[in-house]
Design a protein around this motif. Sequence first.
Motif, PDB file in Angstrom:
ATOM      1  N   ASP A   1       1.025  -1.241   0.023  1.00 29.35           N
ATOM      2  CA  ASP A   1      -0.078   0.021   0.006  1.00 29.35           C
ATOM      3  C   ASP A   1       0.849   1.090   0.085  1.00 29.35           C
ATOM      4  O   ASP A   1       0.415   2.111  -0.379  1.00 29.35           O
ATOM      5  CB  ASP A   1      -0.885  -0.119   1.097  1.00 29.35           C
ATOM      6  CG  ASP A   1      -1.977  -0.986   0.933  1.00 29.35           C
ATOM      7  OD1 ASP A   1      -2.393  -1.453   0.088  1.00 29.35           O
ATOM      8  OD2 ASP A   1      -2.495  -1.417   2.212  1.00 29.35           O
TER       9      ASP A   1
ATOM     10  N   SER B   1       2.692  13.050   1.678  1.00 29.90           N
ATOM     11  CA  SER B   1       1.772  14.506   2.142  1.00 29.90           C
ATOM     12  C   SER B   1       1.119  14.365   3.386  1.00 29.90           C
ATOM     13  O   SER B   1       1.453  15.266   4.040  1.00 29.90           O
ATOM     14  CB  SER B   1       0.616  14.546   1.001  1.00 29.90           C
ATOM     15  OG  SER B   1       1.215  14.898  -0.427  1.00 29.90           O
ATOM     16  N   ARG B   2       0.785  13.292   3.702  1.00 31.92           N
ATOM     17  CA  ARG B   2       0.272  13.341   5.160  1.00 31.92           C
ATOM     18  C   ARG B   2       1.200  13.452   6.117  1.00 31.92           C
ATOM     19  O   ARG B   2       0.986  13.952   7.369  1.00 31.92           O
ATOM     20  CB  ARG B   2      -0.380  11.979   5.404  1.00 31.92           C
ATOM     21  CG  ARG B   2      -1.903  11.891   4.665  1.00 31.92           C
ATOM     22  CD  ARG B   2      -2.531  10.622   4.727  1.00 31.92           C
ATOM     23  NE  ARG B   2      -2.943  10.279   6.053  1.00 31.92           N
ATOM     24  CZ  ARG B   2      -3.627   9.152   6.480  1.00 31.92           C
ATOM     25  NH1 ARG B   2      -3.898   8.227   5.704  1.00 31.92           N
ATOM     26  NH2 ARG B   2      -3.832   8.933   7.853  1.00 31.92           N
TER      27      ARG B   2
ATOM     28  N   ASP C   1       1.622  13.151  10.505  1.00 34.88           N
ATOM     29  CA  ASP C   1       1.427  11.692  10.657  1.00 34.88           C
ATOM     30  C   ASP C   1       2.810  10.970  10.678  1.00 34.88           C
ATOM     31  O   ASP C   1       3.559  11.308   9.859  1.00 34.88           O
ATOM     32  CB  ASP C   1       0.573  10.992   9.727  1.00 34.88           C
ATOM     33  CG  ASP C   1      -1.040  11.767   9.785  1.00 34.88           C
ATOM     34  OD1 ASP C   1      -1.332  12.416  10.994  1.00 34.88           O
ATOM     35  OD2 ASP C   1      -1.965  11.624   8.945  1.00 34.88           O
TER      36      ASP C   1
ATOM     37  N   ARG D   1       1.986   1.868  -3.654  1.00 30.47           N
ATOM     38  CA  ARG D   1       0.869   2.362  -4.248  1.00 30.47           C
ATOM     39  C   ARG D   1       0.431   3.823  -4.069  1.00 30.47           C
ATOM     40  O   ARG D   1       0.022   4.284  -5.153  1.00 30.47           O
ATOM     41  CB  ARG D   1      -0.310   1.431  -4.249  1.00 30.47           C
ATOM     42  CG  ARG D   1      -0.034   0.010  -4.898  1.00 30.47           C
ATOM     43  CD  ARG D   1      -1.240  -0.677  -4.707  1.00 30.47           C
ATOM     44  NE  ARG D   1      -1.196  -2.228  -5.369  1.00 30.47           N
ATOM     45  CZ  ARG D   1      -1.705  -3.248  -4.714  1.00 30.47           C
ATOM     46  NH1 ARG D   1      -2.506  -3.130  -3.654  1.00 30.47           N
ATOM     47  NH2 ARG D   1      -1.445  -4.178  -5.221  1.00 30.47           N
ATOM     48  N   ASN D   2       0.689   4.229  -2.853  1.00 29.99           N
ATOM     49  CA  ASN D   2       0.199   5.619  -2.447  1.00 29.99           C
ATOM     50  C   ASN D   2       1.245   6.460  -1.608  1.00 29.99           C
ATOM     51  O   ASN D   2       1.218   7.184  -0.851  1.00 29.99           O
ATOM     52  CB  ASN D   2      -0.882   5.221  -1.467  1.00 29.99           C
ATOM     53  CG  ASN D   2      -2.026   4.618  -2.041  1.00 29.99           C
ATOM     54  OD1 ASN D   2      -2.796   4.704  -2.921  1.00 29.99           O
ATOM     55  ND2 ASN D   2      -2.212   3.381  -1.420  1.00 29.99           N
TER      56      ASN D   2
ATOM     57  N   TYR E   1       2.401  17.515   5.541  1.00 26.69           N
ATOM     58  CA  TYR E   1       1.531  18.274   6.070  1.00 26.69           C
ATOM     59  C   TYR E   1       0.546  18.006   7.383  1.00 26.69           C
ATOM     60  O   TYR E   1       0.103  19.068   7.980  1.00 26.69           O
ATOM     61  CB  TYR E   1       0.478  18.639   5.152  1.00 26.69           C
ATOM     62  CG  TYR E   1       1.106  19.052   3.816  1.00 26.69           C
ATOM     63  CD1 TYR E   1       1.952  20.435   3.824  1.00 26.69           C
ATOM     64  CD2 TYR E   1       1.274  18.354   2.459  1.00 26.69           C
ATOM     65  CE1 TYR E   1       2.471  20.830   2.648  1.00 26.69           C
ATOM     66  CE2 TYR E   1       1.970  18.746   1.554  1.00 26.69           C
ATOM     67  CZ  TYR E   1       2.839  20.197   1.579  1.00 26.69           C
ATOM     68  OH  TYR E   1       3.040  20.569   0.455  1.00 26.69           O
ATOM     69  N   ARG E   2       0.360  17.059   7.568  1.00 27.92           N
ATOM     70  CA  ARG E   2      -0.422  16.648   8.944  1.00 27.92           C
ATOM     71  C   ARG E   2       0.607  16.099  10.006  1.00 27.92           C
ATOM     72  O   ARG E   2       0.112  15.931  11.101  1.00 27.92           O
ATOM     73  CB  ARG E   2      -1.243  15.526   8.566  1.00 27.92           C
ATOM     74  CG  ARG E   2      -2.604  16.109   7.511  1.00 27.92           C
ATOM     75  CD  ARG E   2      -3.510  15.092   7.285  1.00 27.92           C
ATOM     76  NE  ARG E   2      -4.183  14.326   8.137  1.00 27.92           N
ATOM     77  CZ  ARG E   2      -5.120  13.186   8.060  1.00 27.92           C
ATOM     78  NH1 ARG E   2      -5.314  13.050   6.849  1.00 27.92           N
ATOM     79  NH2 ARG E   2      -5.475  12.683   9.007  1.00 27.92           N
TER      80      ARG E   2
ATOM     81  N   GLY F   1       3.014   9.064  -2.663  1.00 28.43           N
ATOM     82  CA  GLY F   1       2.657  10.394  -2.645  1.00 28.43           C
ATOM     83  C   GLY F   1       1.905  10.845  -1.768  1.00 28.43           C
ATOM     84  O   GLY F   1       1.994  11.687  -0.969  1.00 28.43           O
ATOM     85  N   ASP F   2       0.668  10.406  -1.502  1.00 27.64           N
ATOM     86  CA  ASP F   2      -0.373  10.547  -0.570  1.00 27.64           C
ATOM     87  C   ASP F   2       0.217  10.402   0.608  1.00 27.64           C
ATOM     88  O   ASP F   2      -0.035  11.147   1.663  1.00 27.64           O
ATOM     89  CB  ASP F   2      -1.657   9.616  -0.779  1.00 27.64           C
ATOM     90  CG  ASP F   2      -2.484   9.901  -1.965  1.00 27.64           C
ATOM     91  OD1 ASP F   2      -2.404  11.211  -2.441  1.00 27.64           O
ATOM     92  OD2 ASP F   2      -3.039   9.113  -2.553  1.00 27.64           O
ATOM     93  N   VAL F   3       0.718   9.244   1.174  1.00 24.69           N
ATOM     94  CA  VAL F   3       1.429   8.963   2.305  1.00 24.69           C
ATOM     95  C   VAL F   3       2.663  10.227   2.769  1.00 24.69           C
ATOM     96  O   VAL F   3       2.517  10.776   3.965  1.00 24.69           O
ATOM     97  CB  VAL F   3       2.278   7.594   2.277  1.00 24.69           C
ATOM     98  CG1 VAL F   3       2.882   7.514   3.604  1.00 24.69           C
ATOM     99  CG2 VAL F   3       1.286   6.573   2.258  1.00 24.69           C
TER     100      VAL F   3
END
Length: 89
Positions: free
Chosen positions: A9, A19-20, A26, A12-13, A23-24, A15-17
């Motif tokens: 996962d 970003s989190r 996490d 696959r993700n 910015y967040r 870029g999203d991870v």
Amino acid sequence: MEHTIRATDLARNLGDVLSRVRYRRDSFVVRRHGKPVARVVPTKDETDGATLGEALSIWFDGAESDPAFADDPDAINASDRPPTRRQEL
């Protein structure tokens, strides 16, 4: 906040991870075959975490502006180059 994510996962993700993480703030424990193998955490960058008030304070209390900044707008426009390839929207 800390999350758990499978290596597949993450791949696959990514870029999203990221970003989190950025910015967040996490963090993620990466698991492969059910076992933890890595941790993705935010860096300890000195510029991270400034509040809007702090940023405005730095902006207004900063150095004096340069009065000659835009003396020659024609030279500035002449130095601007068109993009080398068309970007699609």
